[in-house]
Write an enzyme that holds these catalytic residues in place. Sequence first.
Site, PDB file in Angstrom:
ATOM      1  N   SER A 161      63.225  21.836 -15.951  1.00  0.00           N
ATOM      2  CA  SER A 161      64.473  22.551 -15.649  1.00  0.00           C
ATOM      3  C   SER A 161      64.281  23.778 -14.751  1.00  0.00           C
ATOM      4  O   SER A 161      65.252  24.292 -14.207  1.00  0.00           O
ATOM      5  CB  SER A 161      65.123  23.014 -16.954  1.00  0.00           C
ATOM      6  OG  SER A 161      65.408  21.902 -17.739  1.00  0.00           O
ATOM      7  N   SER A 211      54.008  18.133 -22.379  1.00  0.00           N
ATOM      8  CA  SER A 211      53.396  18.574 -23.638  1.00  0.00           C
ATOM      9  C   SER A 211      53.346  17.443 -24.664  1.00  0.00           C
ATOM     10  O   SER A 211      54.025  16.423 -24.519  1.00  0.00           O
ATOM     11  CB  SER A 211      54.213  19.731 -24.198  1.00  0.00           C
ATOM     12  OG  SER A 211      55.523  19.273 -24.444  1.00  0.00           O
ATOM     13  N   GLU A 232      50.821  11.454 -19.783  1.00  0.00           N
ATOM     14  CA  GLU A 232      49.795  12.395 -19.330  1.00  0.00           C
ATOM     15  C   GLU A 232      50.103  13.719 -20.021  1.00  0.00           C
ATOM     16  O   GLU A 232      51.024  14.433 -19.609  1.00  0.00           O
ATOM     17  CB  GLU A 232      49.864  12.578 -17.807  1.00  0.00           C
ATOM     18  CG  GLU A 232      49.587  11.329 -17.001  1.00  0.00           C
ATOM     19  CD  GLU A 232      48.116  10.937 -16.995  1.00  0.00           C
ATOM     20  OE1 GLU A 232      47.304  11.609 -17.658  1.00  0.00           O
ATOM     21  OE2 GLU A 232      47.795   9.942 -16.346  1.00  0.00           O
ATOM     22  N   CYS A 266      46.702  21.025 -16.577  1.00  0.00           N
ATOM     23  CA  CYS A 266      46.201  20.252 -17.727  1.00  0.00           C
ATOM     24  C   CYS A 266      44.698  20.087 -17.633  1.00  0.00           C
ATOM     25  O   CYS A 266      44.016  20.029 -18.646  1.00  0.00           O
ATOM     26  CB  CYS A 266      46.887  18.894 -17.765  1.00  0.00           C
ATOM     27  SG  CYS A 266      46.784  18.026 -16.199  1.00  0.00           S
ATOM     28  N   GLU A 363      45.944  24.120 -26.868  1.00  0.00           N
ATOM     29  CA  GLU A 363      45.758  24.312 -25.428  1.00  0.00           C
ATOM     30  C   GLU A 363      46.346  25.660 -25.009  1.00  0.00           C
ATOM     31  O   GLU A 363      47.527  25.905 -25.277  1.00  0.00           O
ATOM     32  CB  GLU A 363      46.483  23.186 -24.672  1.00  0.00           C
ATOM     33  CG  GLU A 363      46.424  23.329 -23.171  1.00  0.00           C
ATOM     34  CD  GLU A 363      47.288  22.294 -22.448  1.00  0.00           C
ATOM     35  OE1 GLU A 363      48.344  21.893 -22.981  1.00  0.00           O
ATOM     36  OE2 GLU A 363      46.906  21.905 -21.331  1.00  0.00           O
TER      37      GLU A 363
END
Length: 462
Positions: A161, A211, A232, A266, A363
């Site tokens: 967004s 995520s 992914e 990532c 993460e």
Amino acid sequence: MTIATTSPVTGEVLKQFDELSPEELEDKLQRAAVAAASYRLTKHEQRAEWLSRAADVLEADSATVSELITTEIGKTLRSATDEVAKCVASLRFYAENGPRFLRDDEGAAAAAVGAQRTYVTRQPLGVVLAVMPWNFPLWQAMRFAAPALTAGNVGVLKHASNVPQTALYMEQLFREAGFPDDVFQTLLISSGRVEQVLRDGRVAAATLTGSEPAGRSVAAIAGDEIKRVVLELGGSDPFIVMPSTNLERAATVAVKARTLNNGQSCVNAKRFFVHADVYDAFLDLFTAKMGGLVVGDPMDDSTDIGPLATESGRDDVEAYVDDAVAKGATVVVGGKRPDGPGWFYPPTVITGVTGDMRMYGEEVFGPVAQVWPVASLQEAVDLANEHPYGLGSNLWTEDQSERDTFIRDIQSGMAFVNGNTSSYPEIPFGGIKRSGYGRELSDVGMREFMNAKTVWIGDPAR
Ligand code: NAP
């Protein structure tokens, strides 16, 4: 979530967009279905020509698109320019190789199965939904779009967004390049409407980069609908340094590996496992280099690190660091947000991370590096494998047996030796464990959204 471009440098909302109405969304899905029916019949060479033209259009637009990316997410203009160049190269790669990737595979065993001829022909699935993140707003969407359009699929993009202008540019790019109408459309919708699109009978498959919670949700819906999906998701890549390596070079690449894209990739290396024999020397080099990076205006040529892309993203990073410090970790450099406007966070190095700290098994999506001493390669690999993610991985060594052990034992979708994990159109990209499944890029990624149809042709006379 509001669909808007908001400056990460000032926090100011620069441009806001209305979501598609239900009627507009219906219209776009119908257009996609109509486009899919005819686009699948286009010649491979014709698609290659359009891809090649898209590369030329994007190359010509490079300066404006790079600025747009920097404006929307705060990555440095240098890095945005590299991102655009990678997209151009990727379009050219599929233009050059697509027709070859799409050739039928002739079967060698026709007689054994009583046929005159057998072969496998690959056909597009139809309309594919791509749900994409903001961190490489053009590249993430392109690495879906280029192989998908090469394959004869039609794309509908639900982008993050906070990058609506880059998302709309994608649609414009393919139109300008001459692709038939509606072969690639951007849907300005909130994440709550992804379910409706994915359940729609006109949509054949989906790919999501993002995520873990988003991946779980989309995978569950795709599972319920029995539709193909590629995921992914997150990563917390290990970067292992062994004594035989050139420490100066390893430390230089380690900084790049952790801070690329303002630390929001990532495949940023996030955990650094360093052999005890070289731990102090590596930590000194790495800390000095991390501390020496220039944090500031991403449009400025001398800036190494811009702001994080969102306010909540910076809050998250700060919370991870505060949690670790409260539980006994040591901040060697960084670790404190600067005063003033913008969502800046300094390059940070932390030691003494333990299993009770949140950053251990999650993460951290910002420029925060954990450095761990290890007694052996085995200990490094074991620690690395404890993490639920398995995306990329990095080893620095000149020892061939260490290299072989690492490649055999590390639990990851990608293993990079003496380099840092990166995506290239030429080689497959993807993870295992909670980093997701399926592959993007190369011929392997392109085939994720194709039906490998087995053809058996018998002799009519027998
Ligand atoms: P995110 O919140 O999951 O958003 C990614 C996309 O999913 C956005 O378009 C988002 O839309 C949408 N979305 C969010 N929740 C959803 C749901 N429940 N159902 C359907 N769609 C949903 O991820 P992010 O925070 O923007 O991106 C960072 C994450 O992506 C990190 O974990 C990073 O490691 C991962 N990532 C992975 C790769 C890879 O190749 N493995 C590459 C880049 C990033 P809205 O923006 O409207 O919420």
